[in-house]
Design a protein around this motif. Structure first.
Motif, PDB file in Angstrom:
ATOM      1  N   ALA A 152       0.866  -1.177   0.000  1.00 30.17           N
ATOM      2  CA  ALA A 152       0.000   0.000   0.000  1.00 30.17           C
ATOM      3  C   ALA A 152       0.904   1.228   0.000  1.00 30.17           C
ATOM      4  O   ALA A 152       1.823   1.322   0.818  1.00 30.17           O
ATOM      5  N   VAL A 153       0.660   2.157  -0.920  1.00 21.85           N
ATOM      6  CA  VAL A 153       1.497   3.344  -1.034  1.00 21.85           C
ATOM      7  C   VAL A 153       0.619   4.588  -0.941  1.00 21.85           C
ATOM      8  O   VAL A 153      -0.561   4.568  -1.299  1.00 21.85           O
ATOM      9  N   PHE A 154       1.226   5.678  -0.472  1.00 22.20           N
ATOM     10  CA  PHE A 154       0.493   6.920  -0.236  1.00 22.20           C
ATOM     11  C   PHE A 154       1.325   8.088  -0.757  1.00 22.20           C
ATOM     12  O   PHE A 154       2.005   8.773   0.026  1.00 22.20           O
ATOM     13  N   PRO A 155       1.301   8.334  -2.057  1.00 26.03           N
ATOM     14  CA  PRO A 155       2.139   9.392  -2.645  1.00 26.03           C
ATOM     15  C   PRO A 155       1.901  10.750  -1.976  1.00 26.03           C
ATOM     16  O   PRO A 155       0.769  11.163  -1.739  1.00 26.03           O
ATOM     17  N   GLY A 156       3.011  11.396  -1.627  1.00 27.56           N
ATOM     18  CA  GLY A 156       2.934  12.715  -1.022  1.00 27.56           C
ATOM     19  C   GLY A 156       2.767  12.716   0.474  1.00 27.56           C
ATOM     20  O   GLY A 156       2.885  13.788   1.110  1.00 27.56           O
ATOM     21  N   PHE A 157       2.540  11.577   1.080  1.00 28.30           N
ATOM     22  CA  PHE A 157       2.356  11.483   2.529  1.00 28.30           C
ATOM     23  C   PHE A 157       3.705  11.225   3.191  1.00 28.30           C
ATOM     24  O   PHE A 157       4.497  10.398   2.724  1.00 28.30           O
ATOM     25  N   ALA A 158       3.961  11.912   4.302  1.00 31.65           N
ATOM     26  CA  ALA A 158       5.264  11.794   4.972  1.00 31.65           C
ATOM     27  C   ALA A 158       5.552  10.376   5.423  1.00 31.65           C
ATOM     28  O   ALA A 158       6.717   9.961   5.482  1.00 31.65           O
ATOM     29  N   GLY A 159       4.510   9.603   5.751  1.00 28.45           N
ATOM     30  CA  GLY A 159       4.711   8.244   6.228  1.00 28.45           C
ATOM     31  C   GLY A 159       4.764   7.197   5.129  1.00 28.45           C
ATOM     32  O   GLY A 159       4.853   6.004   5.422  1.00 28.45           O
ATOM     33  N   ASP A 160       4.733   7.617   3.878  1.00 21.69           N
ATOM     34  CA  ASP A 160       4.773   6.662   2.773  1.00 21.69           C
ATOM     35  C   ASP A 160       6.126   5.968   2.730  1.00 21.69           C
ATOM     36  O   ASP A 160       7.177   6.615   2.760  1.00 21.69           O
ATOM     37  N   GLU A 161       6.100   4.644   2.661  1.00 23.77           N
ATOM     38  CA  GLU A 161       7.339   3.855   2.655  1.00 23.77           C
ATOM     39  C   GLU A 161       7.659   3.277   1.273  1.00 23.77           C
ATOM     40  O   GLU A 161       8.473   2.359   1.147  1.00 23.77           O
TER      41      GLU A 161
END
Length: 615
Positions: free
Chosen positions: A298-307
């Motif tokens: 699971a990815v979250f582009p632009g989010f600081a917690g994205d790994e």
């Protein structure tokens, strides 16, 4: 992996195909590959089963499975050492007609009765009916990976893999408001001192590492006994760091290898963190040359917690196929009701939804079995909160090492509290624990959002601190009392929502016992949490992953999602519902929604949103 259900009753009118069918219909997502029911000759026992075919895909391995014209079994889970056990049982004269692990359980039970549980290496919840003795024997795996819910009154014993199957059988749905009080004020999703308790009154769960017996001929409540708990006091103080790393690597590799036994496609979750990366590279080493390992993130582009940068790095370096899903505020709002339907209880944060979407992605790619890393943080001290517990232990017993460890952690940029309060707690742990517990319970009762009537009626606190004598005590508390089982419940229900099976190699019995035999200085060392795993993976993982200094956890952008218009509207509706039910004070409706991060200590509006779905 499957869905199981059953009814035990001397009243023949309660053991019917109609009730069993309703129960298995409620579990259809757990077993898309088949459905069967069985009622014994005198109609005092009935079983239902929904099948997810993983090992021995033939019709002969379907359940309920009968053995020796005496036993009938329904089983959810996998026995990873079934090949070795079958060989042992064959030497004792037992014969097998399938290649399944299910038949091995039946033979093992006939051979050893309840002592068979000591022989099983796996995740399981099963029930065996013995026609000769007219008794039911049911058991759950050591760590609580597989669920077993039940309802009992003087007329019937009804069990299932999920609570919704009990409701389908006519069991009443009534929210446990004492647990609701503790979820709203503490974030507790379970009762630390009562593992049998659930979010609903009269519905219980069999504790991990426990078994029960039931007879329809009596009105006695189920007899529940524990069969395993590792020692946390037999610590090997003489083991060297080198020996510990080598022993761990050997045990971990063996655990992963057994969890690769399957007759369907297999892959793994890949968060970008140390645990999932260690599993992925170990699988790759054990696979045949040229085999491609499929991973899901699971990815979250632009989010600081994205790994994503870490999962991409590992996939590129090791030649892994990495498929990704991007959960959004819109998809969260759209899927929230379905997520609650599957979880049927409290969820601490939106991280549950991110995991839900990963298993959905695996289903879309026709991968049935996934390995995942739950348990590593609790067993090997992976969270930053463990620093101060370890430092308190060192303050009492080894102050030169304490100074070294604090300096090492600070050099890594670790922000962990250490002051006079910690020193006082180290010297007077009982007094400090009593003070903190009393203060927290007072804060619960003074919670401004709760109505006075609700607090008066249901304000019994479940708050509990682990013993503060040692890091070992805290790890044991989070592993066995409060922490890990919550994550295991999420994983089971999220995977089974999509008909997927999740396997957890860090929770293998010998590994767990090994972790608790190690001294604390091999768990947090040179300022690093989870040092043992890092050292074991040093030559196999990129250093950016093996020696990462940050600890993100599996975190989605929950705060952003809670600011979405549709989610805000749902929170306001949840507030109204909870206020009308007498749970919340009327003043809550005048306050703006407080969006919060997934791991924020105060997460009230998230808890209100989740709780309202249970009422």
């Amino acid at each position: 992996m499957c869905g199981i259900a059953g009814i035990i009753s001397a009243n023949q009118g309660l053991v019917t195909n109609d009730r069993l069918t309703k129960m298995t219909d409620a579990l259809r997502h757990r077993g898309p590959d088949g459905e069967q029911h069985w009622i014994n000759g005198i109609a005092c026992t009935g079983f239902g089963h929904r099948r997810l075919s993983v090992i021995d895909l033939s019709a002969a391995a379907a359940q309920p499975m009968h053995y020796l014209q005496r036993y009938t079994l329904v089983h959810n889970g996998e026995i990873y050492n079934y090949v070795e056990l079958r060989n042992t049982l064959q030497q004792k004269g037992y014969h097998f007609t399938t290649a399944s692990d299910t038949e091995v359980i039946l033979a093992a039970y006939d051979c050893w009765k309840e002592a068979c549980l000591a022989q099983l290496d796996g995740m399981f919840a099963f029930a065996i009916w013995d026609e000769t003795t007219q008794t039911l024997f049911a058991a759950r795996d050591r760590m609580g990976e597989k669920p077993f819910y039940y309802y009992y009154d003087q007329q019937q014993f009804v069990f299932a893999s999920e609570i919704k199957a009990l409701w389908a059988a006519g069991i009443p749905r009534e929210v446990n408001k004492v647990l609701l009080y503790n979820f709203l004020t503490l974030g507790y999703t379970q009762h630390p001192q009562a593992p049998e308790e659930t979010a609903y009154n009269a519905i219980q769960k069999l504790p991990a590492a426990a078994y029960l017996t039931v007879s329809p001929a009596t009105t006695r409540s189920p007899g529940i006994k524990s069969y395993w708990r590792p020692s946390i006091t037999s610590i090997n103080q003489r083991i060297t760091a080198t020996d510990a790393v080598e022993s761990f690597a050997e045990l971990f590799r063996a655990s992963v290898q057994k969890r690769l036994r399957t007759d369907v496609p297999l892959g793994t979750s890949l968060s970008g963190g140390l645990d999932s990366a260690a599993i992925a590279v170990t699988i790759q080493q054990l696979q045949a040359a040229g085999a491609s390992l499929q991973t899901f993130s699971a990815v979250f582009p632009g989010f600081a917690g994205d790994e994503a940068r870490y999962s991409k790095l590992l996939a590129a370096e090791k030649g892994l196929r990495n498929d990704t899903t991007t959960p959004t505020a819109e998809s969260f709002a759209q899927d929230f009701q379905q997520l609650c339907f599957h979880q049927e209880g409290y969820m601490a944060s939106a991280s549950v939804y991110a995991q839900y979407k990963v298993f959905e992605l695996a289903k879309a790619n026709n991968v049935t079995v996934l390995l995942d890393g739950q348990g590593a943080d609790e067993l090997m001290a992976g969270y930053h909160k463990y620093y101060h517990w370890y430092w308190q232990q060192l303050y009492k017993y080894d102050r030169p090492l304490l100074k070294k460890e604090i300096n090492a952690a600070r050099s890594l940029g670790v922000e962990a509290p250490w002051g006079w309060q910690n020193k006082l707690a180290a010297l007077f742990p009982t007094l400090a624990g009593s003070y903190l517990t009393s203060r927290r319970k007072r804060e619960q009762r003074r919670h401004a959002a709760l109505s006075n009537g609700f607090v008066e009626a249901f304000g019994t606190s479940y708050y509990q601190l682990p013993r503060q004598d040692s890091l070992q005590e805290v790890l044991a508390y989070n592993t066995f009392n409060n922490g890990l089982e919550e994550l295991l419940q999420y994983a089971d229900k999220n995977s089974m929502a999509h008909g997927r099976e999740v396997r957890l190699p860090f929770l293998q019995q010998q590994l767990v016992e090994f972790f608790f035999s190690l001294p604390a200085h091999l768990k947090i060392k040179d300022g690093y949490t989870k040092w043992l795993l890092r050292a074991a993976m040093d030559k196999q993982l990129p250093p950016q992953i093996a020696w990462r200094k940050d600890k993100i956890g599996f975190e989605p952008p929950q705060k952003q999602w809670m600011q979405h218009a549709a989610v805000q509207e749902n929170i306001q509706l949840a507030r109204q519902k909870m206020m009308q039910a007498g749970v919340l004070h009327t003043s809550i409706l005048k306050q703006p929604v407080q969006a919060s991060d997934a791991h924020a200590a105060e997460n009230l509006d998230w808890r209100i949103l989740v709780s309202a779905q249970l009422l």
